[in-house]
Design a protein around this motif. Sequence first.
Motif, PDB file in Angstrom:
ATOM      1  N   ASP A   1      -4.890   8.474   7.388  1.00 36.48           N
ATOM      2  CA  ASP A   1      -4.054   7.330   7.007  1.00 36.48           C
ATOM      3  C   ASP A   1      -4.898   6.090   6.770  1.00 36.48           C
ATOM      4  O   ASP A   1      -4.576   5.256   5.927  1.00 36.48           O
ATOM      5  CB  ASP A   1      -3.033   7.018   8.114  1.00 36.48           C
ATOM      6  N   ALA A   2      -5.983   5.968   7.548  1.00 37.36           N
ATOM      7  CA  ALA A   2      -6.802   4.767   7.450  1.00 37.36           C
ATOM      8  C   ALA A   2      -7.660   4.771   6.195  1.00 37.36           C
ATOM      9  O   ALA A   2      -8.187   3.739   5.795  1.00 37.36           O
ATOM     10  CB  ALA A   2      -7.687   4.627   8.688  1.00 37.36           C
TER      11      ALA A   2
ATOM     12  N   THR B   1      -9.950  -2.140   8.627  1.00 35.87           N
ATOM     13  CA  THR B   1     -10.123  -0.724   8.925  1.00 35.87           C
ATOM     14  C   THR B   1      -9.689  -0.416  10.349  1.00 35.87           C
ATOM     15  O   THR B   1      -9.017   0.580  10.613  1.00 35.87           O
ATOM     16  CB  THR B   1     -11.596  -0.343   8.731  1.00 35.87           C
TER      17      THR B   1
ATOM     18  N   ALA C   1      -5.955  -0.362  10.690  1.00 33.33           N
ATOM     19  CA  ALA C   1      -5.376   0.834  10.077  1.00 33.33           C
ATOM     20  C   ALA C   1      -5.587   2.046  10.980  1.00 33.33           C
ATOM     21  O   ALA C   1      -4.703   2.898  11.104  1.00 33.33           O
ATOM     22  CB  ALA C   1      -6.004   1.072   8.714  1.00 33.33           C
ATOM     23  N   ILE C   2      -6.751   2.111  11.639  1.00 30.90           N
ATOM     24  CA  ILE C   2      -7.020   3.249  12.523  1.00 30.90           C
ATOM     25  C   ILE C   2      -6.054   3.240  13.700  1.00 30.90           C
ATOM     26  O   ILE C   2      -5.573   4.283  14.148  1.00 30.90           O
ATOM     27  CB  ILE C   2      -8.485   3.206  12.994  1.00 30.90           C
TER      28      ILE C   2
END
Lengths: 245, 225
Positions: free
Chosen positions: B129-130, B185, B188-189
């Motif tokens: 997804d990231a 990033t 998002a992770i």
Amino acid sequence: MWLWFHKLGSPPYFYRTAGRLIPWFAIPAALLLLAGTVGGLAIAPPDYEQGDGFRIIYVHVPSAYLAMFGYVAMAVAAAIGLIWRMKLAFAFAAACAPVGAAFTFLCLATGSLWGKPMWGVWWDWDGRMTSMLVLLFLYLGVIALRGAFDDAAKGDRAAALLAIVGVVNIPIIKFSVDWWNTLHQPATISKLSAPSMTMDMLGWLLTMVVGYMLFFAAVVTLRLRGEVLLRERGARWIRGLDGRA
Amino acid sequence: MSGAWTAAGALARRDLRAALRRWGELALPLCFFVIVLTLFPLGLAPERDTLAAIGPGVLWVAALLASLLALETLFRGDMDDGSMEQLVLSPQPLALLALVKALIHWLLSGLPLVLLTPLVAQAFYLPTDALWVLALALLLATPTLSLIGAVAAALTASLRRGAGVLGILVLPLAVPLLVFGARATDLAIQGQSAAGPLYLLAALLALAITLAPLAIAAALRISVD
């Protein structure tokens, strides 16, 4: 006014004027720094939370202030040099850079010394500290770029452009404590609101700030005289100088 | 005004053709990028958790260093064969030509990095997804980096040993990109919205596209005479 400005652009005239000005900066600077140091370290009352630890503010805040002031002064001089092709403006920018870098380092070092007992860490990657570190790198970049050119005039102009580009960092430093609400506390003194410290602490801080500014002026003027001599080496008027000038 | 666009188009075609005929130079930063990234898992204990934790930061730093490597050649060839003087002397706006040169440079060095990243991200066990956020952040950050880098490259273009100075000039100015890129990033992770840092990266790009060409043009004028 303009006549005076143009006269100041002439190296021999500037050299003599600067020589006469230096004591006017240096002596009040020495007096104010002495008074501020004694006042800040001995007379001002200890902070109710930080005890005597807060006293490093008397070095930290003025040096932070001058680190930024020095950069802006350097960038303005650089812009003047690029636009009006004033050689003295480049010399001023060159004289400012190492002094400003030294103040930036002093600010980071004192902040770090203060941070260890107060926050428990020497360093934290928050916005204010990081942008101040970037300021130090910018100073070093300007110095390195000027030094990398064999042709001094070209190096001056390249370093001037870099100094102007780097100005984007100054508002970031200024507002970093408001944008990112992290470890570094917000400004102590502000024009718009009452200062968050009492008068008997603030008075000495202002003494130190004015003392630092005069010290900065004295050192930069001294360095500027040196720069003028270096750049004008071989000029006829230098041979006319006797040892004391 | 149409003359300026014709000139810009011609310059873009020329730069593309000249660069594509030297594959080796183009591939060098990419190889460097991949090698730096493989060094980290080998240098650290290759455990999933460690790698996933340092992954975003390492990716961003490697991307920064790789693009630094590509910057050296940006104006060097034009300076050496004298075509830079022709560009500076031409009646077309130098800032537009500088923008074209920087964008072509991005197309050849920045865009491949972006395309390569999803592949490399697998080595650091970044969640799928990231990946989109990482790719998007790099897509926004690398052109800015090319533009900032072009300012520094233009300043050092006439220096014989400009490489060392180039690093000192570019990396401090690239700090915001690194901060916001790694932040996006990271968010998002962790499964959160990365919109904030992405918007900031987009804002930096808009700022760089409008202001950097003027600085590049001024720097080129200094370097040429």
